[in-house]
Design a protein around this motif. Structure first.
Motif, mmCIF file in Angstrom:
data_model
loop_
_atom_site.group_PDB
_atom_site.id
_atom_site.type_symbol
_atom_site.label_atom_id
_atom_site.label_comp_id
_atom_site.label_asym_id
_atom_site.label_seq_id
_atom_site.Cartn_x
_atom_site.Cartn_y
_atom_site.Cartn_z
ATOM 1 N N MET A 8 0.886 -1.135 -0.009
ATOM 2 C CA MET A 8 0.003 -0.186 0.000
ATOM 3 C C MET A 8 0.719 1.287 -0.092
ATOM 4 S SD MET A 8 -3.089 0.863 2.555
ATOM 5 C CE MET A 8 -3.447 2.628 2.893
ATOM 6 N N ALA A 9 0.656 2.198 -0.892
ATOM 7 C CA ALA A 9 1.387 3.509 -0.992
ATOM 8 C C ALA A 9 1.425 4.277 0.495
ATOM 9 C CB ALA A 9 0.667 4.367 -2.101
ATOM 10 N N THR A 10 2.335 5.014 0.702
ATOM 11 C CA THR A 10 2.421 5.740 1.843
ATOM 12 C C THR A 10 1.615 7.063 1.542
ATOM 13 O OG1 THR A 10 4.077 7.180 1.131
ATOM 14 C CG2 THR A 10 4.575 4.911 2.397
ATOM 15 N N LEU A 11 1.247 7.790 2.554
ATOM 16 C CA LEU A 11 0.532 8.903 2.350
ATOM 17 C C LEU A 11 1.540 9.869 1.586
ATOM 18 C CD1 LEU A 11 -1.700 11.209 3.115
ATOM 19 C CD2 LEU A 11 -0.251 11.513 5.241
ATOM 20 N N PHE A 12 2.543 9.904 1.857
ATOM 21 C CA PHE A 12 3.595 11.019 0.791
ATOM 22 C C PHE A 12 3.680 10.516 -0.583
ATOM 23 C CE2 PHE A 12 6.259 12.388 4.996
ATOM 24 C CZ PHE A 12 5.240 12.986 5.281
ATOM 25 N N SER A 13 3.557 9.293 -0.927
ATOM 26 C CA SER A 13 3.246 8.875 -2.297
ATOM 27 C C SER A 13 1.982 9.134 -2.831
ATOM 28 C CB SER A 13 3.239 7.207 -2.361
ATOM 29 O OG SER A 13 4.686 6.946 -1.848
ATOM 30 N N GLN A 14 0.958 9.236 -1.959
ATOM 31 C CA GLN A 14 -0.358 9.762 -2.505
ATOM 32 C C GLN A 14 -0.199 11.083 -2.751
ATOM 33 O OE1 GLN A 14 -2.532 8.039 0.897
ATOM 34 N NE2 GLN A 14 -3.199 6.442 -0.393
ATOM 35 N N ILE A 15 0.447 12.013 -1.765
ATOM 36 C CA ILE A 15 0.470 13.281 -1.963
ATOM 37 C C ILE A 15 1.382 13.644 -3.397
ATOM 38 C CG2 ILE A 15 1.808 15.431 -1.303
ATOM 39 C CD1 ILE A 15 0.985 14.384 1.536
ATOM 40 N N ALA A 16 2.277 12.772 -3.572
ATOM 41 C CA ALA A 16 3.422 13.114 -4.626
ATOM 42 C C ALA A 16 2.497 12.719 -5.853
ATOM 43 C CB ALA A 16 4.719 12.266 -4.664
ATOM 44 N N ARG A 17 1.636 12.072 -5.897
ATOM 45 C CA ARG A 17 0.824 11.500 -7.013
ATOM 46 C C ARG A 17 -0.370 12.469 -7.169
ATOM 47 N NH1 ARG A 17 1.659 6.030 -5.291
ATOM 48 N NH2 ARG A 17 -0.470 6.110 -4.680
ATOM 49 N N GLY A 18 -0.798 13.432 -6.512
ATOM 50 C CA GLY A 18 -1.741 14.312 -6.427
ATOM 51 C C GLY A 18 -3.109 13.701 -6.063
ATOM 52 N N GLU A 19 -3.039 12.558 -5.170
ATOM 53 C CA GLU A 19 -4.118 11.821 -4.552
ATOM 54 C C GLU A 19 -4.491 12.401 -3.397
ATOM 55 O OE1 GLU A 19 -2.810 7.724 -6.849
ATOM 56 O OE2 GLU A 19 -2.957 7.675 -4.508
ATOM 57 N N VAL A 20 -3.446 13.066 -2.673
ATOM 58 C CA VAL A 20 -3.951 13.880 -1.479
ATOM 59 C C VAL A 20 -3.558 15.126 -1.486
ATOM 60 C CG1 VAL A 20 -3.543 13.783 1.117
ATOM 61 C CG2 VAL A 20 -4.075 11.661 -0.108
ATOM 62 N N PRO A 21 -4.210 16.340 -1.136
ATOM 63 C CA PRO A 21 -3.864 17.467 -1.589
ATOM 64 C C PRO A 21 -2.707 18.054 -0.423
ATOM 65 C CG PRO A 21 -5.990 17.485 -0.181
ATOM 66 C CD PRO A 21 -5.904 16.052 -0.711
ATOM 67 N N CYS A 22 -1.985 19.166 -0.774
ATOM 68 C CA CYS A 22 -1.008 19.404 0.017
ATOM 69 C C CYS A 22 -0.956 21.006 -0.430
ATOM 70 C CB CYS A 22 0.485 18.599 -0.214
ATOM 71 S SG CYS A 22 1.220 19.014 -1.638
ATOM 72 N N TYR A 23 0.155 21.560 0.630
ATOM 73 C CA TYR A 23 0.380 23.109 0.326
ATOM 74 C C TYR A 23 1.709 23.053 -0.244
ATOM 75 C CZ TYR A 23 -3.533 23.897 3.518
ATOM 76 O OH TYR A 23 -5.066 23.980 4.120
ATOM 77 N N LYS A 24 1.796 22.802 -1.510
ATOM 78 C CA LYS A 24 3.301 22.551 -2.050
ATOM 79 C C LYS A 24 3.902 23.996 -2.220
ATOM 80 C CE LYS A 24 2.535 20.615 -6.021
ATOM 81 N NZ LYS A 24 2.365 19.996 -7.367
ATOM 82 N N VAL A 25 5.414 23.793 -2.041
ATOM 83 C CA VAL A 25 5.951 24.944 -2.012
ATOM 84 C C VAL A 25 7.222 24.806 -3.203
ATOM 85 C CG1 VAL A 25 5.717 25.469 0.369
ATOM 86 C CG2 VAL A 25 8.054 24.301 -0.153
ATOM 87 N N ALA A 26 7.515 23.681 -3.515
ATOM 88 C CA ALA A 26 8.463 23.423 -4.621
ATOM 89 C C ALA A 26 8.392 21.846 -5.036
ATOM 90 C CB ALA A 26 9.925 23.543 -4.256
#
Length: 131
Positions: free
Chosen positions: A1-19
């Motif tokens: 199962m993918a980690t939360l950070f992998s899901q964030i990196a794929r755009g499946e979970v939103p984040c406050y991206k800075v770079a």
């Protein structure tokens, strides 16, 4: 199962991206120690930092340096601290934490911000990061 950070990196979970570039992503920690606490991750899921290929390790540190410089230009602080702990999410991540006192590195801290404050800060840091 993918980690939360992998899901964030794929755009499946939103984040406050800075770079972001093709290999790495930096985003604000949603439970920050201090205002501007940022996480830098490789997009490729690897659990432990010393399991990264040597070249990827070096490139992650260079990416984190660039983000840290942008962070220091944005957030009023004495310096930006760096930590690699890795216990909370099994995906390599470098913490960049604006510091004004040693206790800012205490991971039991929880600096409170609204969604609007998070987004404005992310946008401001993004403007100061030169990749």
């Amino acid at each position: 199962m993918a980690t939360l950070f992998s899901q964030i990196a794929r755009g499946e979970v939103p984040c406050y991206k800075v770079a972001e570039n093709s290999q790495f992503l930096a985003f604000l920690d949603i439970r920050p120690n201090a205002k501007g606490h940022t996480l830098c991750i490789p997009k490729k899921e690897v659990d432990k930092i010393f399991d990264l290929e040597e070249e990827i390790y070096r490139e992650l540190m260079l990416f984190a340096r660039k983000v840290g410089i942008g962070l220091e230009k944005t957030v009023d602080c004495k310096r930006v601290g760096m930590a690699v702990v890795g216990l909370e999410v099994p995906h390599v991540h470098v913490h960049l934490i604006p510091l004004n006192k040693m206790s800012d590195m205490d991971f039991s801290n929880n600096y409170q911000m609204s969604e609007e404050e998070f987004q404005k800060l992310a946008d401001d840091i993004c403007e100061n990061v030169v990749l």
